[in-house]
Design a protein around this motif. Sequence first.
Motif, PDB file in Angstrom:
ATOM      1  N   GLN A 177     -19.025  -7.456 -24.918  1.00 15.55           N
ATOM      2  CA  GLN A 177     -18.378  -6.958 -23.704  1.00 15.55           C
ATOM      3  C   GLN A 177     -17.035  -6.304 -24.025  1.00 15.55           C
ATOM      4  OE1 GLN A 177     -20.010  -6.720 -20.991  1.00 15.55           O
ATOM      5  NE2 GLN A 177     -21.740  -7.996 -21.632  1.00 15.55           N
ATOM      6  N   ALA A 178     -16.328  -6.826 -25.015  1.00 13.39           N
ATOM      7  CA  ALA A 178     -15.081  -6.193 -25.447  1.00 13.39           C
ATOM      8  C   ALA A 178     -15.362  -4.814 -26.038  1.00 13.39           C
ATOM      9  CB  ALA A 178     -14.362  -7.070 -26.467  1.00 13.39           C
ATOM     10  N   GLY A 179     -16.464  -4.683 -26.762  1.00  7.66           N
ATOM     11  CA  GLY A 179     -16.840  -3.386 -27.310  1.00  7.66           C
ATOM     12  C   GLY A 179     -17.191  -2.390 -26.233  1.00  7.66           C
ATOM     13  N   PHE A 180     -17.954  -2.830 -25.225  1.00  7.04           N
ATOM     14  CA  PHE A 180     -18.262  -1.945 -24.102  1.00  7.04           C
ATOM     15  C   PHE A 180     -16.970  -1.498 -23.407  1.00  7.04           C
ATOM     16  CE2 PHE A 180     -22.602  -4.229 -23.392  1.00  7.04           C
ATOM     17  CZ  PHE A 180     -23.130  -3.547 -24.485  1.00  7.04           C
ATOM     18  N   ALA A 181     -16.054  -2.444 -23.209  1.00  9.55           N
ATOM     19  CA  ALA A 181     -14.790  -2.129 -22.542  1.00  9.55           C
ATOM     20  C   ALA A 181     -13.965  -1.144 -23.365  1.00  9.55           C
ATOM     21  CB  ALA A 181     -13.995  -3.409 -22.290  1.00  9.55           C
ATOM     22  N   ALA A 182     -13.998  -1.279 -24.681  1.00 10.61           N
ATOM     23  CA  ALA A 182     -13.242  -0.356 -25.540  1.00 10.61           C
ATOM     24  C   ALA A 182     -13.790   1.067 -25.429  1.00 10.61           C
ATOM     25  CB  ALA A 182     -13.307  -0.835 -26.988  1.00 10.61           C
ATOM     26  N   ILE A 183     -15.115   1.194 -25.366  1.00 13.01           N
ATOM     27  CA  ILE A 183     -15.711   2.518 -25.189  1.00 13.01           C
ATOM     28  C   ILE A 183     -15.317   3.101 -23.843  1.00 13.01           C
ATOM     29  CG2 ILE A 183     -17.925   3.689 -24.843  1.00 13.01           C
ATOM     30  CD1 ILE A 183     -19.078   1.829 -27.002  1.00 13.01           C
ATOM     31  N   ARG A 184     -15.418   2.269 -22.808  1.00 13.95           N
ATOM     32  CA  ARG A 184     -15.055   2.725 -21.459  1.00 13.95           C
ATOM     33  C   ARG A 184     -13.600   3.167 -21.414  1.00 13.95           C
ATOM     34  NH1 ARG A 184     -13.626   4.691 -17.711  1.00 13.95           N
ATOM     35  NH2 ARG A 184     -14.013   4.331 -15.488  1.00 13.95           N
ATOM     36  N   GLU A 185     -12.709   2.397 -22.003  1.00 11.60           N
ATOM     37  CA  GLU A 185     -11.284   2.729 -21.978  1.00 11.60           C
ATOM     38  C   GLU A 185     -10.992   3.985 -22.776  1.00 11.60           C
ATOM     39  OE1 GLU A 185      -6.959   0.641 -22.996  1.00 11.60           O
ATOM     40  OE2 GLU A 185      -8.835  -0.435 -23.352  1.00 11.60           O
ATOM     41  N   ALA A 186     -11.658   4.158 -23.900  1.00 13.58           N
ATOM     42  CA  ALA A 186     -11.412   5.322 -24.740  1.00 13.58           C
ATOM     43  C   ALA A 186     -11.768   6.630 -24.036  1.00 13.58           C
ATOM     44  CB  ALA A 186     -12.202   5.203 -26.040  1.00 13.58           C
ATOM     45  N   LEU A 187     -12.747   6.587 -23.144  1.00 11.94           N
ATOM     46  CA  LEU A 187     -13.198   7.805 -22.468  1.00 11.94           C
ATOM     47  C   LEU A 187     -12.469   8.066 -21.162  1.00 11.94           C
ATOM     48  CD1 LEU A 187     -17.000   7.516 -23.189  1.00 11.94           C
ATOM     49  CD2 LEU A 187     -15.358   9.043 -24.252  1.00 11.94           C
ATOM     50  N   GLY A 188     -11.763   7.077 -20.650  1.00 14.62           N
ATOM     51  CA  GLY A 188     -10.925   7.286 -19.475  1.00 14.62           C
ATOM     52  C   GLY A 188     -11.667   7.907 -18.303  1.00 14.62           C
ATOM     53  N   GLU A 189     -11.099   8.955 -17.730  1.00 16.07           N
ATOM     54  CA  GLU A 189     -11.654   9.569 -16.528  1.00 16.07           C
ATOM     55  C   GLU A 189     -12.925  10.361 -16.800  1.00 16.07           C
ATOM     56  OE1 GLU A 189      -8.649  11.867 -14.650  1.00 16.07           O
ATOM     57  OE2 GLU A 189      -7.396  10.127 -14.142  1.00 16.07           O
ATOM     58  N   ALA A 190     -13.324  10.497 -18.045  1.00 12.04           N
ATOM     59  CA  ALA A 190     -14.575  11.187 -18.350  1.00 12.04           C
ATOM     60  C   ALA A 190     -15.791  10.355 -17.969  1.00 12.04           C
ATOM     61  CB  ALA A 190     -14.643  11.536 -19.839  1.00 12.04           C
ATOM     62  N   VAL A 191     -15.594   9.059 -17.706  1.00 10.05           N
ATOM     63  CA  VAL A 191     -16.691   8.166 -17.356  1.00 10.05           C
ATOM     64  C   VAL A 191     -16.650   7.869 -15.861  1.00 10.05           C
ATOM     65  CG1 VAL A 191     -17.669   5.864 -17.698  1.00 10.05           C
ATOM     66  CG2 VAL A 191     -16.757   7.123 -19.632  1.00 10.05           C
ATOM     67  N   ALA A 192     -17.805   7.982 -15.202  1.00  5.96           N
ATOM     68  CA  ALA A 192     -17.923   7.686 -13.777  1.00  5.96           C
ATOM     69  C   ALA A 192     -18.209   6.195 -13.576  1.00  5.96           C
ATOM     70  CB  ALA A 192     -19.027   8.535 -13.161  1.00  5.96           C
ATOM     71  N   ASP A 193     -18.285   5.782 -12.316  1.00  6.78           N
ATOM     72  CA  ASP A 193     -18.557   4.385 -11.990  1.00  6.78           C
ATOM     73  C   ASP A 193     -20.027   4.125 -11.688  1.00  6.78           C
ATOM     74  OD1 ASP A 193     -15.894   3.610 -12.249  1.00  6.78           O
ATOM     75  OD2 ASP A 193     -15.441   4.199 -10.179  1.00  6.78           O
ATOM     76  N   ARG A 194     -20.888   5.106 -11.945  1.00  8.50           N
ATOM     77  CA  ARG A 194     -22.293   4.980 -11.595  1.00  8.50           C
ATOM     78  C   ARG A 194     -23.185   5.290 -12.792  1.00  8.50           C
ATOM     79  NH1 ARG A 194     -23.359   9.255  -7.514  1.00  8.50           N
ATOM     80  NH2 ARG A 194     -25.496   8.490  -7.742  1.00  8.50           N
ATOM     81  N   THR A 195     -24.445   4.860 -12.672  1.00  3.82           N
ATOM     82  CA  THR A 195     -25.468   5.203 -13.648  1.00  3.82           C
ATOM     83  C   THR A 195     -26.808   5.254 -12.934  1.00  3.82           C
ATOM     84  OG1 THR A 195     -26.397   4.678 -15.819  1.00  3.82           O
ATOM     85  CG2 THR A 195     -25.962   2.817 -14.342  1.00  3.82           C
ATOM     86  N   PHE A 196     -27.878   5.508 -13.659  1.00  6.84           N
ATOM     87  CA  PHE A 196     -29.207   5.475 -13.065  1.00  6.84           C
ATOM     88  C   PHE A 196     -29.590   4.040 -12.698  1.00  6.84           C
ATOM     89  CE2 PHE A 196     -29.706   9.270 -15.942  1.00  6.84           C
ATOM     90  CZ  PHE A 196     -29.794  10.214 -14.923  1.00  6.84           C
TER      91      PHE A 196
END
Length: 451
Positions: free
Chosen positions: A390-409
């Motif tokens: 979960q820390a790894g997922f969070a690090a990826i999410r943080e690294a991409l900042g606003e390029a990542v949305a809050d939704r998925t399929f």
Amino acid sequence: MTSTPALRALADRLGDRLLLPGDAGYDDARTPWNLAVEQHPAAVARPADVDELRALLDAARADGLQLAIQPGGHGASGSLEGAVLVRTAAFDGIWVDAAERVARVGAGVRWGEVLEALEGTGLVALAGSSRVVHTVPFVLAGGHSWFSRAFGLGSASVRAVELLTADGRHRWVSDDDDPELMRALRGAGGAFGVVTAVEIELFPARELVGGRIVFDGADLGPVLHAALAAQESAPDTVAVHASALRVPDVEAAPPALRGRTIVTVQAVSIDGAEVLDDVLAPVRAAGGVQLDTIAPIGIEQLAAVADEPTDPSAGYSWARFADLGPAELDALIAAWQGPAGGAVMLFEFRGLGGAIAAPPARPAISGSVPQRHVLSARAIAVPGIEPAVQAGFAAIREALGEAVADRTFGTFLEAEPSYAGAYEADELARAESLRRTIDPEGRFRGNRDFG
């Protein structure tokens, strides 16, 4: 089980088609595809027909239980306490009308069987990357396909749905007779009744070509950047996925791959080899190709493109829509290769756009997606690893900042308990209002809630 007399009486009648806790076979029957999810339902039912489905509904009502429908368990997200888990393997019919470009598919049918039924027709269904995923829940949860850039999400191909509702009626529903229910079913089908079959649209493919190109991890950066550019330049008749995988140094892995990093680009075209070769030429030139399986295929061979595992396993996943450019891709790679990303085994990004970005052909909760990519990450579940994952997922999410949305399929939500990570809030409120109308007792429990 003294609090469930109606269920116990029905179990006496159905035999091994209704298993209670403690019965032989119960533990195997309750197990979902993702072995990291623990399910403890009040019973597991494998009804033989609609009459037995109705009997299950009556027993659940008498005992104050819910019904949770999981053909194969790919959408499992909770414990299922207080619910009867229903498997639909007996509803296994497939009917194809190539002239009308339509197929009717039972709820117990996996994609591999549908693809085999389409062999030689020149038509494709909006199938995903795995042959063992069940067709009905895939399309009812949105369903991202190799062909979605050309024709839309799997839910947009749904023309009609056969289902048993809480009032005991078993019928076909279409946009002509119940457009509001059809809109909700296209995205959250399992929450409104027991779907026993769907009717889906089929689409023409001039020439189907697909496969994967594999590189060593030393070429990771150049290959993934080339793949990102290929996704941007590809016509809507071509789909391109790219991934990086750290192969665990474990006995189960092939000896030649243990401990290595592998970079893979997968692609499918419905418009022939020449078009696909033009898209992939810069990818092939970006590193030392170790395996190249790109070739003409029949629709029955589609699952060989990704060659995904066909046995259940335990794992953790994360996925969100994203807009990746060169800078964002560099940040993604750095996060994955950094200390915090070490527990994340794989990341993948798929090119979107085309029909996915347009309003769906048929009204659906699973509407258009404006982002250009869907990014996912995965890890094997072993004891004690979840906090690091979960820390790894969070690090990826943080690294991409606003390029990542809050939704998925919807099909990428994995163990997330709510549809809020897939659909807009107003669509969810609309669907929840409908659910309360047609199932006022809350007799059916979908894999996710609408909160």
